[in-house]
Design an enzyme around this catalytic site. Structure first.
Site, PDB file in Angstrom:
ATOM      1  N   LYS A  34       6.942  -8.475   3.456  1.00 28.25           N
ATOM      2  CA  LYS A  34       6.497  -7.114   3.768  1.00 28.25           C
ATOM      3  C   LYS A  34       7.719  -6.274   4.125  1.00 28.25           C
ATOM      4  O   LYS A  34       8.725  -6.817   4.593  1.00 28.25           O
ATOM      5  CB  LYS A  34       5.521  -7.120   4.954  1.00 28.25           C
ATOM      6  CG  LYS A  34       4.137  -7.653   4.615  1.00 28.25           C
ATOM      7  CD  LYS A  34       3.214  -7.443   5.803  1.00 28.25           C
ATOM      8  CE  LYS A  34       1.829  -7.990   5.535  1.00 28.25           C
ATOM      9  NZ  LYS A  34       0.933  -7.774   6.704  1.00 28.25           N
TER      10      LYS A  34
ATOM     11  N   HIS B 135       9.847  -2.147   8.351  1.00 23.61           N
ATOM     12  CA  HIS B 135       9.689  -0.708   8.571  1.00 23.61           C
ATOM     13  C   HIS B 135      10.013  -0.308  10.014  1.00 23.61           C
ATOM     14  O   HIS B 135      10.349  -1.162  10.844  1.00 23.61           O
ATOM     15  CB  HIS B 135       8.284  -0.243   8.152  1.00 23.61           C
ATOM     16  CG  HIS B 135       7.167  -0.922   8.891  1.00 23.61           C
ATOM     17  ND1 HIS B 135       6.925  -0.710  10.227  1.00 23.61           N
ATOM     18  CD2 HIS B 135       6.228  -1.804   8.463  1.00 23.61           C
ATOM     19  CE1 HIS B 135       5.872  -1.412  10.591  1.00 23.61           C
ATOM     20  NE2 HIS B 135       5.441  -2.098   9.555  1.00 23.61           N
TER      21      HIS B 135
ATOM     22  N   HIS C  88       9.029  -2.128  13.222  1.00 25.12           N
ATOM     23  CA  HIS C  88       9.732  -3.334  13.690  1.00 25.12           C
ATOM     24  C   HIS C  88      10.981  -2.995  14.495  1.00 25.12           C
ATOM     25  O   HIS C  88      11.586  -3.873  15.098  1.00 25.12           O
ATOM     26  CB  HIS C  88      10.155  -4.202  12.493  1.00 25.12           C
ATOM     27  CG  HIS C  88       9.006  -4.715  11.675  1.00 25.12           C
ATOM     28  ND1 HIS C  88       8.839  -4.372  10.358  1.00 25.12           N
ATOM     29  CD2 HIS C  88       7.970  -5.518  11.998  1.00 25.12           C
ATOM     30  CE1 HIS C  88       7.735  -4.959   9.900  1.00 25.12           C
ATOM     31  NE2 HIS C  88       7.194  -5.660  10.873  1.00 25.12           N
TER      32      HIS C  88
END
Length: 568
Positions: free
Chosen positions: A125, A128, A131
């Site tokens: 994933k 982004h 995080h």
């Protein structure tokens, strides 16, 4: 000498309160006219059944003041205000900081083990801006605990297991040839993930097949494992680009999958307690008696394990491997219930009480878009690598406008851009939600990371102009007794105390705010006092103080994860 400790000792002689507790109440007034330290008596009003001002006057009357340390004590409202002997404070600070490149470092944590679980992005994933908070807050806490003498272990508990991988495996089986995963792994896997989620919504059979894939992965199915390993290898390579930009490092990369062969022991221990019950085919532990309405699911109805089971296995493993005194978990406050559940269930694992007490969830607010929450499956995210690259580019543009002849513009722009993003994240209380806004994050005015960096560069410039750093023997304390010098000295004196407060509350914003206050104090000193002057003794003192400010700003910023440029 620690002035807070000295004040607390004097007060404790006539009070039925522990010195350590008294010391924890003492604060530094915002206005230096109200003393160097203040003791708020409001906290004692209920216990002593007296008005705060009356308590303050009674304490003052009973205190035997040592004028060599404390010049005077005054009562203002419900506060006891203490004025420290200025020459003693000046001598103490300058002597301690002399040739000390690790000023504020402590052995307070010696012999204690701290485990910090932070960053922990999900494999396959995008990394982004959601995080960013865990990575930056966890990194700052890691640095500060280590600086205070704790044996610190940073763990990147990767999200590399769970039903989402069953979905990705299914997507890869169905449409793998349509995507350029080797060339652009994260973006291509994200597209696949969004597509398979949509397919699951439209067809229950597809969702069932995804769940079956994850169960096969748990059973070490060769095909599923091979696909999963490919996703993980490609993802980590991409994540490392972001970690390199942020300067992040970890001592362990053991993610959820690491505990796949350690969960059976957890289930067996819990079954022996008789606390596991069956509910709709799943194995759960009821926590209503502990005040938690939602049960903790240990095993799903299809026999696969859960996030909670893996976290319990991690707690057991970490207690045995790291013998921790404190285990911190850095996640958003959305996971508060999850950690309440697993910390409660962990009491059933038969571990030493020390390990149960040491478990500590450190929640933080979400990073939101103006339109609301981000979601990978909905495709509305801002990638962290894009944000950091943009921050560097914007910083470079500002530098080129202000100082076009500056050498190493690229390197300075990286320090300033990344520093701006890190400081913005740490400047406010971690529990607050943060609405993502380009202008706010990259604002180079006001209480920002670049302001601290600029102040540091200014101290370097003063030293360069002076052309020398005087020795401590050349400094006469009487040249630093003015209000602006004393404001700096008091703040420098409290640096170690500030770092300890950070670890007591697991709140890096305490250090971030301190650095802003120190930078402001230096700006006032710089504007009000001529540093390079014809009076040699006065210049020596002010140059030495300037060097001390630069040293503390750099140490503090480095602990937050920021790099300091020498020129801007």
């Amino acid at each position: 000498m620690k002035f807070k400790q000295e004040i607390a000792n004097l007060m404790a002689k006539n009070m039925p309160i522990d010195t350590k507790e008294l010391e924890s109440y003492i604060e530094i007034p915002k206005d230096s006219k109200n003393g160097d330290f203040a003791f708020p008596c409001f906290r004692l009003a209920k216990e002593l059944k007296k008005a705060p001002q009356q308590i303050a006057n009674e304490i003052k009357d009973k205190m035997e003041i040592d004028n060599k340390v404390i010049e005077k004590v005054e009562v203002l409202g419900g506060y006891l205000n203490f004025y420290i002997n200025k020459q003693l404070l000046t001598k103490k600070v300058l002597t301690q900081i002399e040739n000390n490149e690790q000023y504020g470092k402590s052995k307070i944590g010696e012999g204690k083990n701290i485990v910090i679980d932070y960053s922990s992005p999900n494999i396959a994933k995008p990394f982004h801006i959601g995080h960013l908070r865990s990575t930056v807050i966890g990194g700052a806490l890691y640095n500060i605990y280590k600086y205070l003498g704790y044996h610190t272990t940073g763990i990147n508990h990767l999200g590399d297991y769970g039903t989402q991988f069953g979905k990705l495996i299914e997507g890869y089986k169905l449409w793998g040839k349509e995507y350029h995963i080797e060339k652009d792994p994260i973006n291509e896997l994200t597209k696949m993930y969004i597509r398979i989620n949509q397919a699951c919504k439209e067809d229950e059979k597809v969702l069932e097949q995804c769940r079956e894939n994850f169960k096969k992965l748990e059973q070490k199915d060769e095909d599923c494992t091979k696909i999963w390993e490919k996703f993980k290898t490609l993802s980590l390579k991409e994540f490392q680009k972001v970690y390199d930009l942020l300067g992040s490092h970890f001592d362990s990369w053991n993610g959820e999958a690491f505990y796949s062969d350690k969960m059976q022991e957890v289930i067996e221990i819990l079954e022996k307690t008789g606390k596991i019950i069956e509910s709709q085919g799943a194995k759960i532990i009821d926590l209503e008696e502990q005040g938690i309405d939602t049960p903790c699911i240990i095993e799903k109805s299809n026999g696969s394990t859960t996030y909670a089971t893996r976290d319990l296995a991690a707690i057991l493993y970490r207690s045995r491997t790291y013998d921790y005194d404190k285990a911190l978990y850095l996640t958003s406050y959305e996971q508060v219930l999850h950690f309440k559940q697993i910390f409660e269930v962990a009491k059933l694992l038969g571990m030493d009480e020390k390990y149960i007490k040491g478990l500590n969830h450190v929640p933080f607010g979400m990073v939101l878009l103006p339109t609301g929450k981000m979601s990978t499956r909905e495709g509305n995210i801002i990638k962290l690598e894009d944000l950091l690259t943009e921050a560097i580019q914007r910083a470079k543009k500002i530098i080129e406008g202000k100082n076009p002849s500056l050498e190493s513009k690229e390197g300075v722009a990286k320090k300033v851009g990344i520093g701006a993003v890190i400081f913005n994240d740490l400047a406010n209380s971690r529990i607050k939600d943060e609405v993502f806004d380009w202008n706010q994050i990259l604002n180079f005015q006001g209480e920002t990371g670049p302001y601290i960096q600029y102040t540091y560069v200014r101290t370097k410039s003063v030293l360069e102009k002076a052309g020398y750093l005087p020795k401590i023997e050349q400094i006469k304390e009487e040249n630093l007794l003015d209000e602006y010098s004393q404001n700096i000295l008091k703040r420098i004196d409290s640096f170690e105390d500030v770092l300890i407060q950070v670890t007591q509350k697991d709140e890096p914003s305490i250090l971030a705010r301190y650095l802003i206050d120190l930078a402001k104090a230096f700006s006032s000193f710089y504007n009000e006092n001529k540093i390079i002057t014809e009076e040699k003794e006065l210049q020596d003192a002010r140059v030495y103080l300037t060097a001390s400010v630069g040293k503390v700003l750099k140490i503090g910023a480095n602990l937050l994860g920021m790099e300091m440029p020498d020129k801007m």
